[in-house]
Scaffold this motif. Structure first.
Motif, PDB file in Angstrom:
ATOM      1  N   SER A  40       0.841  -1.204   0.000  1.00 39.23           N
ATOM      2  CA  SER A  40       0.000   0.000   0.000  1.00 39.23           C
ATOM      3  C   SER A  40       0.871   1.247   0.000  1.00 39.23           C
ATOM      4  CB  SER A  40      -0.918   0.037   1.230  1.00 39.23           C
ATOM      5  OG  SER A  40      -1.794  -1.071   1.234  1.00 39.23           O
ATOM      6  N   VAL A  41       0.402   2.268  -0.721  1.00 37.89           N
ATOM      7  CA  VAL A  41       1.093   3.564  -0.746  1.00 37.89           C
ATOM      8  C   VAL A  41       0.083   4.631  -0.332  1.00 37.89           C
ATOM      9  CG1 VAL A  41       2.296   5.282  -2.138  1.00 37.89           C
ATOM     10  CG2 VAL A  41       2.653   2.839  -2.575  1.00 37.89           C
ATOM     11  N   THR A  42       0.393   5.386   0.686  1.00 39.68           N
ATOM     12  CA  THR A  42      -0.463   6.470   1.164  1.00 39.68           C
ATOM     13  C   THR A  42       0.209   7.802   0.856  1.00 39.68           C
ATOM     14  OG1 THR A  42      -1.321   5.087   2.942  1.00 39.68           O
ATOM     15  CG2 THR A  42      -1.663   7.466   3.129  1.00 39.68           C
ATOM     16  N   VAL A  43      -0.550   8.663   0.154  1.00 43.26           N
ATOM     17  CA  VAL A  43      -0.012   9.966  -0.250  1.00 43.26           C
ATOM     18  C   VAL A  43      -0.900  11.062   0.353  1.00 43.26           C
ATOM     19  CG1 VAL A  43       0.574  11.472  -2.187  1.00 43.26           C
ATOM     20  CG2 VAL A  43       0.806   8.990  -2.417  1.00 43.26           C
ATOM     21  N   SER A  44      -0.283  12.061   0.959  1.00 41.86           N
ATOM     22  CA  SER A  44      -1.025  13.234   1.437  1.00 41.86           C
ATOM     23  C   SER A  44      -0.449  14.474   0.758  1.00 41.86           C
ATOM     24  CB  SER A  44      -0.923  13.365   2.959  1.00 41.86           C
ATOM     25  OG  SER A  44       0.418  13.594   3.361  1.00 41.86           O
ATOM     26  N   SER A  45      -1.355  15.422   0.405  1.00 37.05           N
ATOM     27  CA  SER A  45      -0.935  16.624  -0.320  1.00 37.05           C
ATOM     28  C   SER A  45      -1.308  17.875   0.449  1.00 37.05           C
ATOM     29  CB  SER A  45      -1.583  16.663  -1.716  1.00 37.05           C
ATOM     30  OG  SER A  45      -2.990  16.662  -1.596  1.00 37.05           O
ATOM     31  N   SER A  46      -0.744  19.005   0.007  1.00 38.34           N
ATOM     32  CA  SER A  46      -0.953  20.282   0.679  1.00 38.34           C
ATOM     33  C   SER A  46      -2.349  20.851   0.436  1.00 38.34           C
ATOM     34  CB  SER A  46       0.093  21.292   0.206  1.00 38.34           C
ATOM     35  OG  SER A  46       0.016  21.455  -1.217  1.00 38.34           O
ATOM     36  N   GLU A  47      -3.041  20.335  -0.584  1.00 38.18           N
ATOM     37  CA  GLU A  47      -4.369  20.818  -0.923  1.00 38.18           C
ATOM     38  C   GLU A  47      -5.069  19.734  -1.731  1.00 38.18           C
ATOM     39  OE1 GLU A  47      -4.529  23.777  -4.154  1.00 38.18           O
ATOM     40  OE2 GLU A  47      -2.326  23.752  -4.073  1.00 38.18           O
ATOM     41  N   PRO A  48      -6.383  19.845  -1.924  1.00 40.52           N
ATOM     42  CA  PRO A  48      -7.081  18.839  -2.741  1.00 40.52           C
ATOM     43  C   PRO A  48      -6.513  18.775  -4.154  1.00 40.52           C
ATOM     44  CG  PRO A  48      -8.649  20.158  -1.507  1.00 40.52           C
ATOM     45  CD  PRO A  48      -7.317  20.813  -1.324  1.00 40.52           C
ATOM     46  N   ILE A  49      -6.273  17.531  -4.625  1.00 38.34           N
ATOM     47  CA  ILE A  49      -5.711  17.339  -5.962  1.00 38.34           C
ATOM     48  C   ILE A  49      -6.459  16.204  -6.646  1.00 38.34           C
ATOM     49  CG2 ILE A  49      -3.397  18.148  -5.334  1.00 38.34           C
ATOM     50  CD1 ILE A  49      -2.556  15.211  -5.093  1.00 38.34           C
ATOM     51  N   TYR A  50      -6.250  16.107  -7.969  1.00 41.54           N
ATOM     52  CA  TYR A  50      -6.752  14.944  -8.692  1.00 41.54           C
ATOM     53  C   TYR A  50      -5.892  13.733  -8.332  1.00 41.54           C
ATOM     54  CZ  TYR A  50      -9.464  18.185 -11.534  1.00 41.54           C
ATOM     55  OH  TYR A  50     -10.354  19.144 -11.957  1.00 41.54           O
ATOM     56  N   VAL A  51      -6.376  12.519  -8.667  1.00 40.75           N
ATOM     57  CA  VAL A  51      -5.628  11.297  -8.361  1.00 40.75           C
ATOM     58  C   VAL A  51      -4.289  11.331  -9.104  1.00 40.75           C
ATOM     59  CG1 VAL A  51      -5.614   8.795  -8.511  1.00 40.75           C
ATOM     60  CG2 VAL A  51      -7.753  10.008  -8.005  1.00 40.75           C
ATOM     61  N   PRO A  52      -3.169  11.268  -8.379  1.00 41.79           N
ATOM     62  CA  PRO A  52      -1.851  11.356  -9.029  1.00 41.79           C
ATOM     63  C   PRO A  52      -1.420   9.998  -9.595  1.00 41.79           C
ATOM     64  CG  PRO A  52      -1.556  11.139  -6.678  1.00 41.79           C
ATOM     65  CD  PRO A  52      -3.047  11.178  -6.917  1.00 41.79           C
ATOM     66  N   ALA A  53      -0.368  10.047 -10.381  1.00 38.09           N
ATOM     67  CA  ALA A  53       0.245   8.805 -10.875  1.00 38.09           C
ATOM     68  C   ALA A  53       1.216   8.298  -9.812  1.00 38.09           C
ATOM     69  CB  ALA A  53       0.963   9.068 -12.190  1.00 38.09           C
ATOM     70  N   VAL A  54       1.098   7.025  -9.429  1.00 37.25           N
ATOM     71  CA  VAL A  54       1.962   6.429  -8.402  1.00 37.25           C
ATOM     72  C   VAL A  54       2.641   5.187  -8.976  1.00 37.25           C
ATOM     73  CG1 VAL A  54       2.054   5.417  -6.089  1.00 37.25           C
ATOM     74  CG2 VAL A  54       0.457   7.296  -6.578  1.00 37.25           C
ATOM     75  N   HIS A  55       3.943   5.083  -8.798  1.00 39.03           N
ATOM     76  CA  HIS A  55       4.730   3.943  -9.290  1.00 39.03           C
ATOM     77  C   HIS A  55       5.518   3.326  -8.142  1.00 39.03           C
ATOM     78  CE1 HIS A  55       4.037   5.355 -13.448  1.00 39.03           C
ATOM     79  NE2 HIS A  55       4.239   6.556 -12.940  1.00 39.03           N
ATOM     80  N   LEU A  56       5.783   2.032  -8.281  1.00 41.22           N
ATOM     81  CA  LEU A  56       6.744   1.360  -7.391  1.00 41.22           C
ATOM     82  C   LEU A  56       8.070   1.253  -8.129  1.00 41.22           C
ATOM     83  CD1 LEU A  56       4.744  -1.560  -5.710  1.00 41.22           C
ATOM     84  CD2 LEU A  56       5.502   0.600  -4.686  1.00 41.22           C
ATOM     85  N   ARG A  57       9.053   1.860  -7.614  1.00 38.90           N
ATOM     86  CA  ARG A  57      10.389   1.771  -8.228  1.00 38.90           C
ATOM     87  C   ARG A  57      11.179   0.719  -7.452  1.00 38.90           C
ATOM     88  NH1 ARG A  57      12.932   7.343  -9.195  1.00 38.90           N
ATOM     89  NH2 ARG A  57      11.451   7.179 -10.945  1.00 38.90           N
TER      90      ARG A  57
END
Length: 399
Positions: free
Chosen positions: A355-372
């Motif tokens: 699982s990857v949990t991302v928090s942002s400074s403001e509301p955003i659209y769903v970002p692209a997330v990769h496992l490197r």
């Protein structure tokens, strides 16, 4: 000896000056009058022609447009009769959608004779030649109780010296319009030129169109406003020191100074920050190009002021939310946490879920997330694999 003779004037009678002429005067002894005839010392005029309105002019004392009248304006009616006439009844006539669909009349305040004019110069004015013309001036002062709308003029109940009564005269069209109602804003429509019409970033153009209750004259002032984001406590502290609170357009950090330098927060007062909008070629359409100013962002509203209609009535300011939010700050990722569903969150075996949990400074659209990943063989520098989003229907809240 005395005699009395009479003549009844009818439609076939001639018109003009009339003298009484007595002739063939013979007494009982058959003595004849020395003169052949005797002409009356008095003269009368046979006049069967009805008096009429020769010309009529209506105008208002309104400072903006003499074809409009508002409270305290004076509507003046100049009447030139074709010949002598008694003082006429002068009325203003209006129509509405209620009881006065066919027209309701009300008398003007005053009608005065302004004398007669010898009509020797009427031909030059394109008017028929007559010997003289009677002139009258009527006036009406508009009040808050005056009916509104286009006004026609009725001229009636007038007669000449012979007692001929003139026909009702009605002016053509609405000579003057009474308007005592201030204009108002009925609604606005606003949008951004950005990818989403409800949001605007630096460089986007916010357009506002305004619908008013009636036509307004040029000079309408339209401004865009957002809530002041400054620290009121900081401003108060600066004030106690005899200074002012300033903030750079690039930072929300405020400092106290004797005078705010160029490029600092400006146009903010009373808890609101204001920017003037620019009128476009389209009627009642205004634009504002968003600047990179961190102090001027958030939900925006539009303020419309200096509303003046054609009659000079001033409307109240309107303050309406646009539905467009200004955001000039780039979003930032605050935290990224990767974990495993295995016994140790730091390790994942076959069948474990990463699982990857991302928090942002403001509301955003769903970002692209990769496992490197860095395989022990073949991917020493790192290889990326996209994640399949599986948030159980709540992943949008995580970003």
């Amino acid at each position: 000896t005395s005699f009395s003779f009479s003549y009844v004037v009818d439609d076939s009678s001639f018109e003009g000056y009339v003298d009484a002429v007595v002739s063939q005067v013979i007494d009982l002894a058959h003595n004849s009058m020395i003169e052949d005839e005797e002409v009356s010392i008095s003269r009368l005029t046979i006049d069967k022609t009805l008096p009429a309105v020769g010309s009529l002019m209506v105008y208002s004392s309104n400072a903006l447009d003499e074809s409009f009248a508002t409270v305290d304006d004076v509507i003046s009616v100049w009447i030139e009769m074709d010949g002598y006439s008694s003082v006429p009844l002068v009325e203003l006539v209006y129509s509405d959608g209620g009881d006065c669909q066919l027209g309701c009349a009300f008398a003007v305040d005053d009608v005065q004779s302004v004398g007669t004019v010898v009509a020797s110069n009427r031909a030059a004015a394109g008017l028929p030649d007559i010997e003289f013309a009677e002139r009258y001036e009527a006036s009406y002062t508009v009040t808050e109780l005056s009916p509104e709308g286009p006004m026609q003029v009725h001229v009636s109940f007038y007669e000449d010296q012979s007692g001929n009564a003139g026909d009702l005269y009605l002016s053509e069209g609405g000579a003057v319009e009474i308007d005592t109602t201030p204009p108002s804003v009925l609604g606005i429509d606003a949008w951004s030129s950005g990818d989403d019409m409800n949001f605007a970033k630096a460089g986007d153009v916010i357009t506002v169109t305004i619908e008013t209750s009636e036509v307004v004259v040029s000079g309408v002032e339209v401004s865009l406003e957002v809530v002041d984001m400054s620290d009121l406590g900081q401003a108060e502290q600066c004030s106690l020191l005899g200074l002012v609170s300033c903030g750079s357009v690039d930072s929300l950090v405020e400092v106290c100074a004797f005078e705010c330098p160029e490029g600092s927060r400006a146009g903010c007062r009373g808890g609101m920050c204001t920017r003037a909008m620019t009128a476009t070629a389209e009627p009642m359409t205004f634009e504002y190009t968003v600047e990179s100013d961190v102090w001027f962002q958030g939900a925006s509203s539009v303020r419309v002021s200096a509303l003046v209609d054609s009659a000079g009535n001033s409307g109240e300011d309107a303050f309406v939310a646009t539905g467009v939010s200004i955001d000039v700050v780039e979003p930032a990722v605050e935290t990224v946490v990767v974990s495993s569903s295995g016994d140790d969150v730091r390790f994942a075996a076959a069948g474990d879920v990463i699982s990857v949990t991302v928090s942002s400074s403001e509301p955003i659209y769903v970002p692209a997330v990769h496992l490197r990943h860095f395989e022990w063989e073949g991917c020493a520098l790192g290889c990326d694999h996209s994640l399949v989003l599986d948030d159980g229907g709540s992943g949008e809240d995580d970003f």
